[in-house]
Motif scaffolding. Sequence first.
Motif, mmCIF file in Angstrom:
data_model
loop_
_atom_site.group_PDB
_atom_site.id
_atom_site.type_symbol
_atom_site.label_atom_id
_atom_site.label_comp_id
_atom_site.label_asym_id
_atom_site.label_seq_id
_atom_site.Cartn_x
_atom_site.Cartn_y
_atom_site.Cartn_z
ATOM 1 N N LEU A 139 -11.418 -2.172 2.479
ATOM 2 C CA LEU A 139 -10.045 -2.558 2.818
ATOM 3 C C LEU A 139 -9.961 -3.411 4.078
ATOM 4 C CD1 LEU A 139 -8.228 0.794 2.044
ATOM 5 C CD2 LEU A 139 -7.958 -1.365 0.826
ATOM 6 N N THR A 196 -8.554 6.773 3.490
ATOM 7 C CA THR A 196 -7.746 5.598 3.149
ATOM 8 C C THR A 196 -6.466 5.532 3.978
ATOM 9 O OG1 THR A 196 -8.749 5.683 0.969
ATOM 10 C CG2 THR A 196 -6.836 4.258 1.217
ATOM 11 N N HIS A 223 -14.935 7.542 -1.214
ATOM 12 C CA HIS A 223 -13.702 7.198 -0.497
ATOM 13 C C HIS A 223 -13.973 6.412 0.779
ATOM 14 C CE1 HIS A 223 -10.679 9.134 -3.021
ATOM 15 N NE2 HIS A 223 -11.676 9.932 -3.350
ATOM 16 N N TYR A 224 -15.063 6.735 1.427
ATOM 17 C CA TYR A 224 -15.421 5.986 2.643
ATOM 18 C C TYR A 224 -15.774 4.542 2.285
ATOM 19 C CZ TYR A 224 -18.184 4.663 6.763
ATOM 20 O OH TYR A 224 -18.696 4.019 7.862
ATOM 21 N N SER A 261 -12.844 2.470 1.244
ATOM 22 C CA SER A 261 -11.958 2.238 2.397
ATOM 23 C C SER A 261 -12.543 1.183 3.335
ATOM 24 C CB SER A 261 -11.679 3.547 3.147
ATOM 25 O OG SER A 261 -11.034 4.472 2.279
ATOM 26 N N ALA A 277 -8.609 -0.348 -3.316
ATOM 27 C CA ALA A 277 -8.588 1.113 -3.161
ATOM 28 C C ALA A 277 -7.258 1.701 -3.628
ATOM 29 C CB ALA A 277 -8.846 1.506 -1.711
ATOM 30 N N PHE A 302 -8.742 10.890 0.324
ATOM 31 C CA PHE A 302 -7.878 9.708 0.426
ATOM 32 C C PHE A 302 -7.073 9.754 1.732
ATOM 33 C CE2 PHE A 302 -4.062 7.227 -0.038
ATOM 34 C CZ PHE A 302 -4.440 6.116 -0.770
ATOM 35 N N TYR A 327 -12.745 1.961 13.227
ATOM 36 C CA TYR A 327 -12.462 2.894 12.131
ATOM 37 C C TYR A 327 -13.663 3.792 11.853
ATOM 38 C CZ TYR A 327 -11.897 4.303 7.210
ATOM 39 O OH TYR A 327 -11.839 5.014 6.039
ATOM 40 N N CYS A 375 -13.958 7.811 11.868
ATOM 41 C CA CYS A 375 -14.396 8.580 10.695
ATOM 42 C C CYS A 375 -15.535 9.527 11.036
ATOM 43 C CB CYS A 375 -14.869 7.648 9.569
ATOM 44 S SG CYS A 375 -13.527 6.762 8.772
ATOM 45 N N ASP A 394 -7.435 4.084 7.171
ATOM 46 C CA ASP A 394 -7.435 2.613 7.176
ATOM 47 C C ASP A 394 -6.028 2.133 7.513
ATOM 48 O OD1 ASP A 394 -7.861 -0.275 6.237
ATOM 49 O OD2 ASP A 394 -6.332 0.480 4.864
ATOM 50 N N THR A 447 0.824 -1.217 0.000
ATOM 51 C CA THR A 447 0.000 0.000 0.000
ATOM 52 C C THR A 447 0.855 1.264 0.000
ATOM 53 O OG1 THR A 447 -0.104 0.203 2.423
ATOM 54 C CG2 THR A 447 -1.765 -1.186 1.367
ATOM 55 N N SER A 457 0.276 4.432 -2.894
ATOM 56 C CA SER A 457 -0.316 5.767 -2.741
ATOM 57 C C SER A 457 0.580 6.833 -3.386
ATOM 58 C CB SER A 457 -0.616 6.063 -1.282
ATOM 59 O OG SER A 457 0.571 6.107 -0.536
#
Length: 476
Positions: free
Chosen positions: A296, A211, A289-290, A293, A193, A207, A362, A366, A214, A120, A124
């Motif tokens: 993931l 992300t 994006h949520y 994520s 993602a 992100f 998580y 958020c 995450d 990962t 990114s």
Amino acid sequence: MTRPDYAEKIPNNVGLAEDRRLQRALESWQPDFLSWWETMGPTLPTQDVYLRTATDVRGEGWATFGHVPMIDYRWGIFLADRNADRRIAFGRHKGEPAWQKVPGEYRAELQRLIVIQGDTEPASVEQQRNLGATAPSLYDLRNLFQVNVEEGRHLWAMVYLLHAYFGREGRAEAEELLRRNSGSADSPRILGAFNEETPDWLSFYMFTYFTDRDGKYQLGTLKESAFDPLSRTCEFMLKEEAHHMMVGTTGVDRVVERTARVMVENDTDDVAAHGAIPLPVIQKYLNFHYSVSLDLFGGETSTNVANYYTAGLKGRWLEERRKDDHQLANDSIMVDSLVDGEISQTEVMALTGLNTDLRREYIADCSGGVKRWNRILEEAGLPQRLYLPHAAFNRRVGAFAAIEASPTGEQLTPSEWDASKGQWLPTATDKAFVRSLMRPVYERGKIAAWVAPPRGAPRGGGINGQPFDYDYVHLA
Ligand SMILES: [Fe+2]
Ligand SMILES: [Fe+2]
């Protein structure tokens, strides 16, 4: 602890100089890393960037600031200090001393966990490589590059473990980490993602909020690992991640703030005409994006993850603060599921539901972001609010992958979904509009019209006590 040594090619606090074989192996990987950085890293040419470099894990040493040419950045290997008395906090080996070597029986699983995390990090950087061309300010540009170099260092952190503890196979995996690329048709990154584009700065803020967060939770589980070098590596990475979270959190803050202001000043919801991003578009980006994520975290239940836990490879978020037996053999948890095709919950063994446990932590985190963004709207006197979509919305992994649902959790037929998804996810038009706003602003102290400057600008609001209008980046 070994003191960091900067006379070495690879700054480190792992005693690399005393281990010639390992040092040679890493030094032979280094040129491959640098050529990956040159071809897959940031595309905007720069002379230098005001970056923090980790030169130690203690005191101020982990954040040494200065203008550096990015290619000369010192990607080092740093582990948090060792606690000689550390004991395993959970699972079958609970209470035993933490492992300094990889036990043969868990070798394959540990290597896999490290490779997945490692994959990962460079992904990114690849996803964000073109963003410099449209940076809304030099401050944002610097933050982007800071995130990029640190994700590069996180790759180093995982490659160090592969080289130091997994022999020839580990070295082969380290090469593969540079060979796979985000979005590549032939050899994509491992997780979904990380194959999505990050084509604009609203995506970048989302992100880094959703992300990267995450990543924070995954690192949190690995920090609990019985394998002590992995635990110590992740502990230090988490310290750096905090900045990435800040970039995302305050980035979305600033977009919402700008939009709210333009709405109030012009007494309209239609801020696009005024060069700001309409709230419904912000919500759609958030939804996207949520939901990717959430994927993931994997399926709601997993026997692999149960086994990782029992073996001591991967713990829970803040394992030691949990008030239970840390073995969970007799506990249960409610997890999302489809019951007769309907969105519902089922009770399962706590061990098999560990992915759900982590995802729940998580989600709670958020919702903190949504609260702050809504406070901005409230303070502006606006009635609109942002929200997190339902866990069944836009999922490709887990119990809800098989169905479609609205952001409020209403189950939809495929044709209802097709007819409505453009209200909830960014459409080609939304993306084109957001991209049309992405014009670079490289003048000191200036900022694009679609985003507010950080709080305290222009004299404050910057990085490391510098003002917003500091010369964070010198372009080539
Ligand atoms: Fe990272
Ligand atoms: Fe990160």
